[in-house]
Design an enzyme around this catalytic site. Structure first.
Site, PDB file in Angstrom:
ATOM      1  N   ASP A 179       0.628  -1.056  -0.123  1.00  0.00           N
ATOM      2  CA  ASP A 179      -0.215  -0.050  -0.014  1.00  0.00           C
ATOM      3  C   ASP A 179       0.983   1.166  -0.100  1.00  0.00           C
ATOM      4  O   ASP A 179       2.125   0.931   0.278  1.00  0.00           O
ATOM      5  CB  ASP A 179      -1.009   0.062   1.082  1.00  0.00           C
ATOM      6  CG  ASP A 179      -2.040   0.989   0.832  1.00  0.00           C
ATOM      7  OD1 ASP A 179      -2.067   1.747  -0.029  1.00  0.00           O
ATOM      8  OD2 ASP A 179      -3.151   1.074   1.699  1.00  0.00           O
TER       9      ASP A 179
HETATM   10  C1  NOJ Z   1      -4.115   4.142  -0.121  1.00  0.00           C
HETATM   11  C2  NOJ Z   1      -5.320   2.893   0.193  1.00  0.00           C
HETATM   12  O1  NOJ Z   1      -5.071   2.428   1.472  1.00  0.00           O
HETATM   13  C3  NOJ Z   1      -5.407   2.054  -0.921  1.00  0.00           C
HETATM   14  O2  NOJ Z   1      -6.434   1.569  -0.815  1.00  0.00           O
HETATM   15  C4  NOJ Z   1      -5.118   2.741  -2.231  1.00  0.00           C
HETATM   16  O3  NOJ Z   1      -5.639   2.020  -3.189  1.00  0.00           O
HETATM   17  C5  NOJ Z   1      -3.761   3.318  -2.352  1.00  0.00           C
HETATM   18  N1  NOJ Z   1      -3.360   3.946  -1.112  1.00  0.00           N
HETATM   19  C6  NOJ Z   1      -3.644   4.273  -3.429  1.00  0.00           C
HETATM   20  O4  NOJ Z   1      -4.451   5.230  -3.438  1.00  0.00           O
END
Ligand code: NOJ
Length: 896
Positions: free
Chosen positions: A287
């Site tokens: 993430d």
């Molecule tokens: C933060 C989030 O937790 C995740 O779900 C998301 O796809 C990514 N970053 C990209 O924005």
């Protein structure tokens, strides 16, 4: 140049220093309680052995074989946050051999940060339909839109959070607080999206059940989700297994730690559970900004670093890219690990046909106008160019979106059949949630405000609205005598004065999102307003109920609300939960309010009478403590209705509850054995076949040299090294003499020799041992619309009750499948089929490390009787069928 009103990433970066997520001074990790273990598992299993992926891996391997070291490391990492055209994640390319930069894009309910897209209903709304066809249809439409925009990777579906904590900020992105509902919906979403040639990403692995303290930052570790083995398998990993079984192309790790080890470098989670036990063939990404280590994460099985930066972004630093190049040259990361990472990524690209006619990215996540910064992160050094082509990908997807929104609407209460309304009734409408945000539906970036009808929560899981069909407009189209009191405070003067004929419709809502934003004091989780309606909604309902004889409450919400302050007021005749409808909030609701269709949504969670009907581990957020916050799942497998049933606590509205304007009856239920459950354990798995491997020799340093005269973009993350750094690393690598060098202390007993997999008996194919997915029991039941006025769709939910003396502690009932009829006219009926797989009849045995079906044949001396309960809610079970006598009967006392 117009900048998109999306400050998501800037705020995320800043949130690293937000006092709500950071304790300030450096803090120690607190000990994880005993019994919660993230045991090391090495080496990372190769992909490519599973039949349905073999061809893609063969092609991928041939391409990766042509790549230089720096090209391989380039494709495993993003080029940096805000860098390059212009998705939320942009991987590096290997154009020389024909491999493009991949565009990875949010959100889980539609293409995020762009225009001319559809803003579909949220996951929680989709779950509330309990309709497999609609879940799939939404996914097909979403997949087409991602492809049309040139996005290779859809960053969804989200099944983690699972919805354990009602206050949790991101439950609405997923499908509901039950692993089977999540698993079925995720698998259908993956199928629908990937059939359009877009790679789906199931996320977040695992335990991101609250927003507060989710993230590591340089001063503070993210919380540790401490989940025991059985709970992990039976609840939180369950939907991931279904997603992998559906052939998902990528998986995103969570921000937090699991059993003490950060998810992005947790070898137990990625190597052992995901890649070995679940046989995952695609690639694993971190993430955003949660990639913490270089070598450790590579060995633990991470395949792609997103968005490429270190935790503190925008300085051109990265845990991988040039560092990964160096680590391979100096022998810290085995060459075969890098080959496997790169091959998994390229194989996913082939698997979904992206090597053929995939459209170029035609939008920019951070620029609204036609032209703008090509690399916003490099401002002021970024070149400017055309970035938006405004490609309209909506087609007729509004229809699917509206149908999902409509069929999700859940009628909780309808005293005296008050609904549907006549269009002749004078309507008095209260609450700002009835109309679109006057400043514009997209006026708040990442939807991080709550002004007007709530169509989605906030954070990365959102999309821009192309338009917003709000309830008041749809109501006004049908009813002449309507007045909107556009305030959340009840008016001092009611003009016209209330009459007995008037119907008051009160709109209230409850919002939540990612903790990169704080909205009206809520830090992502509903930590301030908790499970009460925002903007004094409870009071608004109470006041309306004082003045009007007939009140209808419409709720737009991310999750459960406590409705006790008003639910029993005599004037409150009807309550509709419209969840989060996306752009189609108006007509979908009006169709239900005025009876064009009967409501057919069902609650994807329970609504309790009070927060503490759940134990503290569920009802409370982990608050700051000294050291690493510990979120220990002491309730085990007992969440939502599983907990309430065990404790004998009656909720206000149970999981699965949802009324209709008509009534349904079950007749003619039949159960049959499709495959005999001939042994408690599934047949032994086979060893994985060997896969071809590329050379494991450390490549020559020249493969890492930065090309002479190359003009770098400032802060962009590259994978090359200077000649001298490359030569130095290579010398260490081939001499094996690591003295004084920056090499990595491998975990004790580390070996690069691949395991055959037989050490993990529950594995053997995508999603696990394939026998787990065999249908064992099938129940067919005929559902009849027994009303005389309204047509309607019925939901049939199948819950399993394990054999009484199974020897395992099991929840009284557990959802295992569901089906929905088409719209039935009064008197008409339809037969639906529900299926239970071996896994649905099994318990995770922590000693055997396998799924055990306690009711299987064999000499275990125990009862073999599973009971399959059918009904329209977890507390409205009409029919039961026995797996041993194959008898179904109606009108019996339900178990809860
Ligand atoms: C933060 C989030 O937790 C995740 O779900 C998301 O796809 C990514 N970053 C990209 O924005």
């Amino acid at each position: 140049m117009a900048v998109r009103s999306n400050l998501m990433w800037l705020t995320l970066a800043l949130s690293l220093f937000d006092p709500t997520c950071s304790a300030g001074p450096v803090r120690q990790r607190a000990a994880v309680p005993d019994g919660f273990v993230a045991a090391p598992y090495y080496p990372s299993p190769y992909g490519g052995w599973e039949d349905s992926w073999k061809e893609s891996f063969a092609k991928a391997q041939a391409l990766v074989d042509k790549m230089t070291l720096a090209e391989k490391t380039n494709i495993t990492g993003g080029s940096g946050i805000f860098m390059g055209k212009a998705c939320v994640g942009n991987s590096g390319s290997a154009y020389r051999v024909g491999f493009p930069q991949l565009c990875l894009q949010d959100g889980a309910l539609g293409v995020g940060n762009t225009d001319h897209n559809t803003a579909f209903p949220a996951g929680i709304t989709t779950g509330a339909t309990f309709d497999k066809d609609l879940i799939y249809a939404r996914a097909v439409a979403m997949g087409k839109e991602f492809r049309g925009k040139g996005a290779h990777v859809f960053l969804g579906p989200s099944v983690g959070p699972l919805g354990r904590k009602p206050l949790g900020g991101r439950n609405w992105e997923g499908f509901g607080s039950d692993p089977v509902l999540q698993g079925i919906a995720a698998a259908l979403t993956i199928k629908g999206v990937q059939e359009q040639g877009v790679i789906a990403t199931i996320k977040h692995l695992i335990g991101n059940e609250q927003e507060m303290y989710r993230m590591y930052n340089p001063f503070q570790p993210g919380y540790s989700a401490n989940i025991d083995d059985r709970t992990l398998h039976e609840l939180y990993l369950w939907p991931f297994a279904d997603g992998v079984h559906a052939g998902v192309g990528s998986v995103m790790t969570a921000y937090n730690a699991v059993n003490g080890s950060a998810a992005s470098q947790n070898a137990y989670l990625i190597n052992n559970l995901l890649k070995e036990e679940l046989g995952f063939q695609g690639f694993v990404m971190s993430d955003w900004l949660s990639h913490l280590s270089g070598v450790a994460s590579a060995l633990a099985g991470l395949d792609m670093s997103m968005p490429g930066d270190t935790q503190i972004p925008l300085f051109g630093g990265s845990p991988w890219k040039f560092h990964l190049t160096e680590a391979v040259l100096n022998g810290s990361v085995p060459v075969d690990r890098l080959n496997d990472m790169a091959t998994r990524i390229v194989a996913a690209w082939y698997q979904f046909g992206q090597d053929r006619d995939f459209p170029a990215v035609n939008f920019h996540s951070y620029v609204e106008g036609e032209k703008g910064l090509l690399y916003p992160g490099a401002v002021p050094a970024s070149p400017i160019g055309k970035v938006n082509w405004f490609v309209d990908v909506q087609a007729d997807h509004a229809q699917v979106a509206r149908q999902v929104a409509q069929d999700a609407i859940t009628l909780l209460k309808n005293d005296d059949d008050f609904l549907p309304l006549s269009t002749k009734s004078p309507l008095r409408v209260f609450g700002s949630d009835a109309r679109v945000d006057p400043k514009g539906a997209n006026s708040c970036g990442s939807r991080a405000c709550n002004r007007g009808t709530l169509g989605m929560g906030w954070g990365s899981g959102v999309a821009n609205y192309p338009y917003f069909d709000d309830p008041i407009t749809a109501i006004k189209k049908r009813v002449e005598d309507v007045k909107l009191y556009d305030s959340d405070n009840f008016p001092l003067i009611l003009n016209p004065k209330p009459t007995d004929d008037d119907v008051a419709i009160v709109f209230i809502n409850s919002d939540a999102g990612e903790n990169s934003f704080t909205v009206e004091g809520n830090h992502g989780d509903r930590d301030k307003d908790r499970l009460s309606a925002w903007h004094n909604g409870d009071k608004l309902v109470q006041k309306a109920a004082e003045k009007y004889k007939n009140v209808v409450v419409v709720v737009h919400t991310v999750g459960p609300l406590i409705v006790e302050p008003w639910i029993d007021l005599p004037a409150v005749k009807a309550v509709l939960f419209a969840h989060l409808p996306g752009q189609e909030a108006g007509e979908s609701l009006a169709n239900i309010l005025f009876g064009d269709a009967s409501p057919s949504g069902h609650l994807p969670y329970s609504i309790t009478k009070k927060e503490d009907d759940f134990p503290d581990s569920i009802s409370k957020l982990v608050k700051e403590i000294i050291g690493q916050p510990q979120d220990t799942y002491s309730e085990g497998i007992y969440i939502d209705y599983r907990w309430l049933n065990k404790q004998g606590i009656k909720p206000r509205y149970a999981f699965g509850h949802g009324l209709s304007y008509t009534t349904f009856n079950h007749t003619d239920a039949h159960i049959k054995i499709v495959n005999a459950l001939s042994s408690p354990l599934p047949p032994a798995r086979q060893p994985k076949p060997d896969v071809p491997v590329l050379s494991t020799e450390i490549p020559p340093a020249s493969e890492a040299y930065e090309p002479a005269g190359f003009k770098k973009v400032w802060r962009y993350i590259y994978s090359w090294l200077s000649k001298s750094d490359a030569d130095k690393a290579y010398a260490v690598g081939i001499s094996g003499d690591k003295t004084g060098s920056k090499t990595y202390p491998y975990p004790a007993g580390y070996s690069t020799v691949q395991k055959s997999g037989v050490n993990v008996p529950a594995g053997g194919g995508q999603g696990g041992n394939q026998a787990l997915f065999d249908t064992i029991l099938q129940v067919d039941v005929t559902v009849q619309n027994t009303g005389s006025v309204h047509k309607g769709k019925a939901s049939v939910q199948a819950y399993v009750q394990f054999p009484e003396d199974s020897g395992y502690d099991t929840p009284i009932i557990q959802l295992r499948d569901f089906a929905k009829t088409t719209e039935l006219a009064p008197g008409n009926s339809e037969t639906v089929t529900l299926k239970l797989r071996r896994k649905d009849l099994s318990v995770w045995d922590t000693k055997l490390q396998n799924w055990v079906a306690p009711g299987a044949e064999g000499d275990n001396g125990r009862s073999k009787r599973y009971v399959v309960w059918l009904g329209e809610a977890s507390d409205k079970l009409f029919t039961r069928c026995f797996s041993d006598t194959l008898v179904c009967e109606r009108g019996v006392e339900p178990p809860v």
